[in-house]
Design a protein around this motif. Structure first.
Motif, PDB file in Angstrom:
ATOM      1  N   ALA A   1      -6.310  38.239 -28.268  1.00 39.36           N
ATOM      2  CA  ALA A   1      -5.794  36.905 -27.944  1.00 39.36           C
ATOM      3  C   ALA A   1      -5.936  35.950 -29.133  1.00 39.36           C
ATOM      4  O   ALA A   1      -5.685  34.762 -29.001  1.00 39.36           O
ATOM      5  N   GLY A   2      -6.339  36.496 -30.283  1.00 40.92           N
ATOM      6  CA  GLY A   2      -6.447  35.678 -31.487  1.00 40.92           C
ATOM      7  C   GLY A   2      -7.743  34.908 -31.623  1.00 40.92           C
ATOM      8  O   GLY A   2      -7.859  34.026 -32.463  1.00 40.92           O
ATOM      9  N   GLY A   3      -8.735  35.248 -30.816  1.00 40.60           N
ATOM     10  CA  GLY A   3     -10.023  34.573 -30.890  1.00 40.60           C
ATOM     11  C   GLY A   3     -10.996  35.300 -31.795  1.00 40.60           C
ATOM     12  O   GLY A   3     -10.785  36.454 -32.165  1.00 40.60           O
ATOM     13  N   ASN A   4     -12.059  34.610 -32.160  1.00 45.20           N
ATOM     14  CA  ASN A   4     -13.097  35.177 -33.001  1.00 45.20           C
ATOM     15  C   ASN A   4     -14.451  34.908 -32.353  1.00 45.20           C
ATOM     16  O   ASN A   4     -14.800  33.753 -32.100  1.00 45.20           O
ATOM     17  N   ILE A   5     -15.208  35.965 -32.059  1.00 43.98           N
ATOM     18  CA  ILE A   5     -16.546  35.808 -31.482  1.00 43.98           C
ATOM     19  C   ILE A   5     -17.488  35.387 -32.599  1.00 43.98           C
ATOM     20  O   ILE A   5     -17.607  36.072 -33.614  1.00 43.98           O
ATOM     21  N   THR A   6     -18.165  34.259 -32.416  1.00 40.18           N
ATOM     22  CA  THR A   6     -19.098  33.756 -33.422  1.00 40.18           C
ATOM     23  C   THR A   6     -20.555  33.958 -33.025  1.00 40.18           C
ATOM     24  O   THR A   6     -21.443  33.873 -33.871  1.00 40.18           O
ATOM     25  N   ASP A   7     -20.816  34.216 -31.746  1.00 38.14           N
ATOM     26  CA  ASP A   7     -22.163  34.508 -31.277  1.00 38.14           C
ATOM     27  C   ASP A   7     -22.035  35.222 -29.939  1.00 38.14           C
ATOM     28  O   ASP A   7     -21.160  34.883 -29.140  1.00 38.14           O
ATOM     29  N   LEU A   8     -22.889  36.207 -29.709  1.00 37.14           N
ATOM     30  CA  LEU A   8     -22.815  36.981 -28.477  1.00 37.14           C
ATOM     31  C   LEU A   8     -24.216  37.383 -28.060  1.00 37.14           C
ATOM     32  O   LEU A   8     -24.980  37.890 -28.875  1.00 37.14           O
ATOM     33  N   THR A   9     -24.530  37.146 -26.794  1.00 40.21           N
ATOM     34  CA  THR A   9     -25.814  37.541 -26.229  1.00 40.21           C
ATOM     35  C   THR A   9     -25.547  38.282 -24.933  1.00 40.21           C
ATOM     36  O   THR A   9     -24.702  37.861 -24.145  1.00 40.21           O
ATOM     37  N   THR A  10     -26.254  39.380 -24.729  1.00 38.51           N
ATOM     38  CA  THR A  10     -26.147  40.123 -23.474  1.00 38.51           C
ATOM     39  C   THR A  10     -27.541  40.301 -22.886  1.00 38.51           C
ATOM     40  O   THR A  10     -28.525  40.368 -23.621  1.00 38.51           O
ATOM     41  N   ARG A  11     -27.594  40.382 -21.572  1.00 38.35           N
ATOM     42  CA  ARG A  11     -28.853  40.646 -20.881  1.00 38.35           C
ATOM     43  C   ARG A  11     -28.566  41.516 -19.673  1.00 38.35           C
ATOM     44  O   ARG A  11     -27.590  41.307 -18.966  1.00 38.35           O
ATOM     45  N   LEU A  12     -29.447  42.459 -19.444  1.00 33.90           N
ATOM     46  CA  LEU A  12     -29.400  43.281 -18.249  1.00 33.90           C
ATOM     47  C   LEU A  12     -30.604  42.900 -17.398  1.00 33.90           C
ATOM     48  O   LEU A  12     -31.743  42.984 -17.846  1.00 33.90           O
ATOM     49  N   SER A  13     -30.341  42.453 -16.179  1.00 28.42           N
ATOM     50  CA  SER A  13     -31.402  42.062 -15.253  1.00 28.42           C
ATOM     51  C   SER A  13     -31.194  42.864 -13.977  1.00 28.42           C
ATOM     52  O   SER A  13     -30.336  42.531 -13.164  1.00 28.42           O
ATOM     53  N   GLY A  14     -31.958  43.934 -13.846  1.00 32.15           N
ATOM     54  CA  GLY A  14     -31.733  44.863 -12.740  1.00 32.15           C
ATOM     55  C   GLY A  14     -30.378  45.512 -12.931  1.00 32.15           C
ATOM     56  O   GLY A  14     -30.121  46.132 -13.949  1.00 32.15           O
ATOM     57  N   SER A  15     -29.495  45.336 -11.962  1.00 28.98           N
ATOM     58  CA  SER A  15     -28.154  45.905 -12.107  1.00 28.98           C
ATOM     59  C   SER A  15     -27.129  44.846 -12.519  1.00 28.98           C
ATOM     60  O   SER A  15     -25.944  45.144 -12.622  1.00 28.98           O
ATOM     61  N   LEU A  16     -27.571  43.607 -12.744  1.00 32.81           N
ATOM     62  CA  LEU A  16     -26.682  42.523 -13.141  1.00 32.81           C
ATOM     63  C   LEU A  16     -26.600  42.436 -14.658  1.00 32.81           C
ATOM     64  O   LEU A  16     -27.622  42.359 -15.340  1.00 32.81           O
ATOM     65  N   TYR A  17     -25.391  42.451 -15.183  1.00 35.25           N
ATOM     66  CA  TYR A  17     -25.160  42.354 -16.615  1.00 35.25           C
ATOM     67  C   TYR A  17     -24.564  40.985 -16.904  1.00 35.25           C
ATOM     68  O   TYR A  17     -23.619  40.555 -16.237  1.00 35.25           O
ATOM     69  N   VAL A  18     -25.122  40.286 -17.890  1.00 30.52           N
ATOM     70  CA  VAL A  18     -24.678  38.941 -18.237  1.00 30.52           C
ATOM     71  C   VAL A  18     -24.339  38.894 -19.724  1.00 30.52           C
ATOM     72  O   VAL A  18     -25.101  39.389 -20.551  1.00 30.52           O
ATOM     73  N   ILE A  19     -23.201  38.284 -20.035  1.00 22.98           N
ATOM     74  CA  ILE A  19     -22.780  38.065 -21.414  1.00 22.98           C
ATOM     75  C   ILE A  19     -22.521  36.575 -21.590  1.00 22.98           C
ATOM     76  O   ILE A  19     -21.879  35.946 -20.753  1.00 22.98           O
ATOM     77  N   ILE A  20     -23.007  36.041 -22.691  1.00 30.66           N
ATOM     78  CA  ILE A  20     -22.646  34.684 -23.107  1.00 30.66           C
ATOM     79  C   ILE A  20     -22.128  34.810 -24.530  1.00 30.66           C
ATOM     80  O   ILE A  20     -22.838  35.300 -25.415  1.00 30.66           O
ATOM     81  N   ALA A  21     -20.881  34.411 -24.720  1.00 30.63           N
ATOM     82  CA  ALA A  21     -20.241  34.535 -26.031  1.00 30.63           C
ATOM     83  C   ALA A  21     -19.686  33.193 -26.465  1.00 30.63           C
ATOM     84  O   ALA A  21     -19.052  32.490 -25.674  1.00 30.63           O
ATOM     85  N   GLU A  22     -19.934  32.846 -27.697  1.00 30.02           N
ATOM     86  CA  GLU A  22     -19.296  31.680 -28.304  1.00 30.02           C
ATOM     87  C   GLU A  22     -18.110  32.204 -29.093  1.00 30.02           C
ATOM     88  O   GLU A  22     -18.232  33.183 -29.845  1.00 30.02           O
TER      89      GLU A  22
END
Length: 169
Positions: free
Chosen positions: A114-135
């Motif tokens: 889509a023409g975007g650029n990821i500048t920061d990415l954090t992932t966490r696994l908490s039990g079976s829940l996966y979370v991503i926060i991306a700038e």
């Protein structure tokens, strides 16, 4: 002026940041950019620093920190790059759902296509829940948002995108 990328990876313990920062300061190196985190008991740090010492001097000064083999430390010369102007506006993407193979790969590919650029990415696994926060920097937020919704349906995850708060410096 020399510029270096220094990485430190290994078992976490109190004082790693202090140890590295003190050595670099004694060498006259200024920390210009850095990221540091703990990942499941492991420490990971990447920093960019600038100053007069040679790469060999930086490596020699940091070598004792890795002597017990609990830390892997690398020093790499980097060339100064011109100031990078963002090609878009900063946004934050949040993804959460059941852990499954390919979530990060799909997110990264969707942003890139889509023409975007990821500048920061954090992932966490908490039990079976996966979370991503991306700038991301994105030129067409509507296009990316639609692409993310399509990818989220395929992965059966929740996704949201919002404009990022401006850094106050």
């Amino acid at each position: 002026m020399n510029e270096y990328a220094v990485t430190v990876i290994g078992h976490d313990r109190p004082g790693i940041i202090a140890d590295v920062a003190e050595i670099l300061a004694r060498l006259g190196l200024n920390l210009t950019d850095s990221t540091m985190t703990r990942l499941r008991g492991h420490f990971a740090m990447t920093l960019v620093c600038a100053g007069p010492p040679t790469g060999a001097e930086v490596e020699a000064a940091l070598e004792p920190l890795g002597a017990d083999r609990t830390l892997l430390i690398t020093v790499r010369s980097v060339v100064e790059e011109p100031a990078h102007e963002s090609a878009g506006t900063p946004h934050v993407i949040t993804v959460h759902g059941a852990d499954r193979l390919g979530i990060v790969a799909t997110l990264a590919r969707t942003v890139a296509e889509a023409g975007g650029n990821i500048t920061d990415l954090t992932t966490r696994l908490s039990g079976s829940l996966y979370v991503i926060i991306a700038e991301v920097d994105v030129t067409d937020p509507d296009r990316l948002n639609e692409a993310l919704r399509t990818a989220a349906r395929r992965l059966d995850v929740e996704v949201s995108m919002r404009p990022a708060d401006a850094d106050l410096l």
